[in-house]
Design a protein around this motif. Structure first.
Motif, PDB file in Angstrom:
ATOM      1  N   ARG A   1      59.578  34.693 -21.889  1.00 59.98           N
ATOM      2  CA  ARG A   1      59.986  35.040 -20.529  1.00 59.98           C
ATOM      3  C   ARG A   1      61.422  34.574 -20.308  1.00 59.98           C
ATOM      4  NH1 ARG A   1      55.810  37.260 -21.263  1.00 59.98           N
ATOM      5  NH2 ARG A   1      53.844  37.034 -20.108  1.00 59.98           N
TER       6      ARG A   1
ATOM      7  N   ARG B   1      56.583  29.683 -10.864  1.00 58.72           N
ATOM      8  CA  ARG B   1      55.490  29.226 -11.724  1.00 58.72           C
ATOM      9  C   ARG B   1      55.643  27.712 -11.905  1.00 58.72           C
ATOM     10  NH1 ARG B   1      53.110  33.750 -14.283  1.00 58.72           N
ATOM     11  NH2 ARG B   1      53.149  35.320 -12.623  1.00 58.72           N
TER      12      ARG B   1
ATOM     13  N   SER C   1      50.374  26.873 -21.633  1.00 55.96           N
ATOM     14  CA  SER C   1      49.662  27.979 -20.997  1.00 55.96           C
ATOM     15  C   SER C   1      49.433  29.066 -22.036  1.00 55.96           C
ATOM     16  CB  SER C   1      50.491  28.541 -19.831  1.00 55.96           C
ATOM     17  OG  SER C   1      49.871  29.670 -19.279  1.00 55.96           O
TER      18      SER C   1
ATOM     19  N   GLU D   1      48.318  32.057 -22.079  1.00 57.83           N
ATOM     20  CA  GLU D   1      48.715  33.447 -21.848  1.00 57.83           C
ATOM     21  C   GLU D   1      50.132  33.531 -21.269  1.00 57.83           C
ATOM     22  OE1 GLU D   1      47.395  36.233 -22.729  1.00 57.83           O
ATOM     23  OE2 GLU D   1      45.517  35.427 -23.555  1.00 57.83           O
TER      24      GLU D   1
ATOM     25  N   TRP E   1      51.401  32.042 -18.665  1.00 55.58           N
ATOM     26  CA  TRP E   1      51.446  32.164 -17.213  1.00 55.58           C
ATOM     27  C   TRP E   1      52.214  31.041 -16.530  1.00 55.58           C
ATOM     28  CZ3 TRP E   1      45.545  33.561 -16.882  1.00 55.58           C
ATOM     29  CH2 TRP E   1      45.379  34.876 -17.317  1.00 55.58           C
ATOM     30  N   SER E   2      52.693  30.057 -17.269  1.00 55.35           N
ATOM     31  CA  SER E   2      53.518  29.012 -16.660  1.00 55.35           C
ATOM     32  C   SER E   2      55.005  29.356 -16.728  1.00 55.35           C
ATOM     33  CB  SER E   2      53.257  27.665 -17.344  1.00 55.35           C
ATOM     34  OG  SER E   2      53.650  27.713 -18.707  1.00 55.35           O
TER      35      SER E   2
ATOM     36  N   VAL F   1      57.947  32.868 -16.082  1.00 58.57           N
ATOM     37  CA  VAL F   1      58.062  34.107 -15.317  1.00 58.57           C
ATOM     38  C   VAL F   1      59.464  34.692 -15.494  1.00 58.57           C
ATOM     39  CG1 VAL F   1      58.785  32.906 -13.198  1.00 58.57           C
ATOM     40  CG2 VAL F   1      57.687  35.161 -13.041  1.00 58.57           C
TER      41      VAL F   1
ATOM     42  N   ILE G   1      42.184  36.973 -21.009  1.00 56.04           N
ATOM     43  CA  ILE G   1      42.937  38.041 -20.371  1.00 56.04           C
ATOM     44  C   ILE G   1      42.123  39.333 -20.420  1.00 56.04           C
ATOM     45  CG2 ILE G   1      44.143  38.637 -22.511  1.00 56.04           C
ATOM     46  CD1 ILE G   1      45.691  38.698 -19.007  1.00 56.04           C
TER      47      ILE G   1
ATOM     48  N   TYR H   1      49.373  33.991  -9.828  1.00 55.33           N
ATOM     49  CA  TYR H   1      49.671  34.508 -11.168  1.00 55.33           C
ATOM     50  C   TYR H   1      48.537  35.437 -11.531  1.00 55.33           C
ATOM     51  CZ  TYR H   1      46.624  30.538 -12.282  1.00 55.33           C
ATOM     52  OH  TYR H   1      45.581  29.643 -12.324  1.00 55.33           O
ATOM     53  N   GLU H   2      48.440  35.842 -12.767  1.00 54.04           N
ATOM     54  CA  GLU H   2      47.530  36.930 -13.149  1.00 54.04           C
ATOM     55  C   GLU H   2      46.067  36.658 -12.827  1.00 54.04           C
ATOM     56  OE1 GLU H   2      51.262  37.643 -15.507  1.00 54.04           O
ATOM     57  OE2 GLU H   2      50.151  35.929 -14.692  1.00 54.04           O
ATOM     58  N   GLN H   3      45.623  35.420 -12.963  1.00 57.45           N
ATOM     59  CA  GLN H   3      44.230  35.106 -12.650  1.00 57.45           C
ATOM     60  C   GLN H   3      44.153  33.927 -11.674  1.00 57.45           C
ATOM     61  OE1 GLN H   3      42.025  34.567 -16.339  1.00 57.45           O
ATOM     62  NE2 GLN H   3      41.842  36.767 -16.684  1.00 57.45           N
ATOM     63  N   SER H   4      45.042  33.922 -10.699  1.00 59.31           N
ATOM     64  CA  SER H   4      45.011  32.876  -9.689  1.00 59.31           C
ATOM     65  C   SER H   4      43.955  33.163  -8.630  1.00 59.31           C
ATOM     66  CB  SER H   4      46.383  32.712  -9.032  1.00 59.31           C
ATOM     67  OG  SER H   4      46.772  33.928  -8.406  1.00 59.31           O
TER      68      SER H   4
END
Length: 497
Positions: free
Chosen positions: A75, A104, A111, A113, A115-116, A118, A456, A488-491
């Motif tokens: 990222r 993030r 993380s 995936e 997700w920490s 962006v 995911i 985030y994606e699964q928050s």
């Protein structure tokens, strides 16, 4: 261990015992917003400026600062703030809100995936918050959220104390704890989150600001409950954690190796029928690799002879090689760590819990997939639960729901060379397909998933991670983060009614 009293907690967190007294002023000034009455949702805060160690794309260390442990995910954030104190986190959160920038939260960079991190947003990194205050009289430790698990184990081990952590030392302590946290001491001391008795957390406040909350069993107990298993980036930014810790002077550590996979059926079946039900001082893991089976065992306050006796039904199978180490938990823990530089660059996992022993057909699935593993670093990992301290919720409860599991497991694959971005490209689709097919083949035998190892694309991930606790978590989210700043994606989304 005796129950923790409020007197003990207050004593351990008093200013004289190493805690920090927080001035009651608002974000954007020279100090921070302390816990107190909430502001109306339309309250505007003074303009904030970023403080701390700031890394931007033009900074010479930007490439390293923006890279996570799993190099499969890359990222490019607009700015990374390495907080040096809580005030830096408050200012960063306020700045992000005032500039309408995606944010993030990051601690250990593990993380799984990505997700920490962006693109084109702000990463608020707490990894440099490493204060440690241990009260040996009350057995309470208050630590900065930047400690990794090795640092925490080492610091506590110097006082012959321990709390549950995961087995990988470079993983952030806060991330592991806030998602649940389990390892060799789980059956003995409970989940890592069960040992969490307090936290300092920066949450969104008003229309565009931030404030600090001191959370414990008597202050914001609903938030403490949520942080114990669902706290990763959902409600705010944890800057310190307070744990109850336990005495631990010595452990017996055994590593057992069976060459090949010929003994897999017998070894796995014996393990799943012995390890979850034996003495709770014994924590065990099995790793099935393409060319060998490994059993790891830690017996708290026990001898080699005692460990061998407890494991005898497993050790009697085939002709395994057994190595043993007796010593302090800090030294033993350090001894089985693998340097990050020696690990593959890219990783993929799938998490799952099991409540009934695997039948022979499920063990055959494991063997079949391991025989066609996409890389030498692929494995099937298990962690015994069963009868143990993790079955008992802590005072005030916890959001982590999988206490009745027999064991946890995950297929995982590692590939590629660190520092060589394209080295694993050819293997990536093969490894991802292998994980997907492996996890699908095991679906009849598993139930639930572990939020720290997110799946995911999983349907109904909310109940897989948190079961019946999810509706309550949504209500707590609506209370502490009604604007859904932390997402985030699964928050967890806030409840709407």
């Amino acid at each position: 261990m005796r129950d923790l009293s409020r007197r003990d907690l207050l004593r351990a967190t008093a200013v004289g015992a190493g805690a920090v007294a927080l001035p009651s002023v608002i974000a954007g000034s020279s100090a921070i917003a302390a816990d107190g009455p909430g502001w109306p949702s339309d309250t505007k805060f003074p303009a904030a400026e970023l403080t701390g160690r700031i890394v931007r794309p033009q900074s010479p260390d930007y490439a390293d600062a923006s890279l996570g442990w799993d190099e499969l995910f890359v990222r490019y954030p607009l700015v990374i703030v390495f907080a040096q104190e809580t005030r830096d986190v408050v200012n960063a959160l306020t700045w992000a809100r005032q500039h309408d920038v995606a944010l993030r939260v990051r601690s250990g960079r593990h993380s799984l995936e990505g997700w920490s991190n962006v693109d084109n947003g702000i990463v608020i990194d707490v990894s440099e918050l490493k204060d440690v205050h241990i009260d040996t009289a009350t057995r309470i430790a208050k630590v900065g959220a930047g400690l990794n698990q090795s640092e925490a184990v080492t610091a506590l081990g110097e006082h012959n104390l321990a709390a549950t952590t995961g087995t990988e030392g470079t993983v952030g302590l806060s991330g592991a704890t806030l998602g649940g946290g389990f390892g060799f001491l789980t059956r003995y001391l409970g989940m890592a989150c069960d040992n969490l008795i307090g936290a300092e957390i920066v949450v969104a406040a008003g229309a565009d600001g931030a404030k600090v909350l001191e959370v414990d069993p008597w202050n914001h107990p609903d938030l403490l409950w949520a942080l114990r298993g669902a706290g990763n980036g959902n409600f705010g930014i944890v800057t310190s954690l307070t744990y109850k810790v336990a005495p631990l002077t010595s452990v017996a550590y055994l590593q057992v190796t069976w060459p090949g996979l010929g003994d897999l059926h017998e070894v796995f079946d014996a393990w799943q029928r012995v390890a979850p039900f034996t003495d709770p001082r014994l924590g065990t893991q099995i790793e099935v690799h393409p060319t060998e089976i490994l059993l790891f065992a830690v017996l708290a306050e026990g001898s080699e002879a005692e460990a061998r006796k407890l494991l005898a039904p497993i050790l009697s199978i085939g002709d395994p090689t057994v190595t043993t180490q007796i010593g302090g938990w800090g030294d033993v823990y350090a001894g089985f760590q693998i340097p990050t530089a020696d690990e593959p660059a890219n990783w993929k996992f799938f998490s799952q819990f099991t409540r009934e022993p695997f039948p022979a057909k499920a063990i055959s699935v494991i063997q079949a997939f391991m025989e066609k593993a996409p890389s030498p670093d692929s494995n099937f990992f298990t962690q015994a639960f069963g009868r143990g301290a993790q079955r008992q919720e802590p005072f005030g409860g916890a959001a982590f729901p999988h206490r009745d599991a027999l064991f946890y497991s995950e297929p995982g694959a590692g590939w590629g060379t660190r520092g060589e971005p394209d080295s694993g490209d050819a293997v990536t689709p093969i490894a991802q397909t292998w994980i997907a097919e492996f996890s699908q083949a095991l679906r009849p035998y598993v139930d639930g998933a572990y939020v720290n190892v997110p799946n995911i694309g999983m349907a109904e991930w909310e109940t897989a991670y948190w079961g019946r606790n999810f509706p309550r978590l949504r209500k707590i989210k609506a209370k502490y983060d009604p604007h859904n700043v932390f997402q985030y994606e699964q928050s967890i989304p806030p409840a709407t009614h």
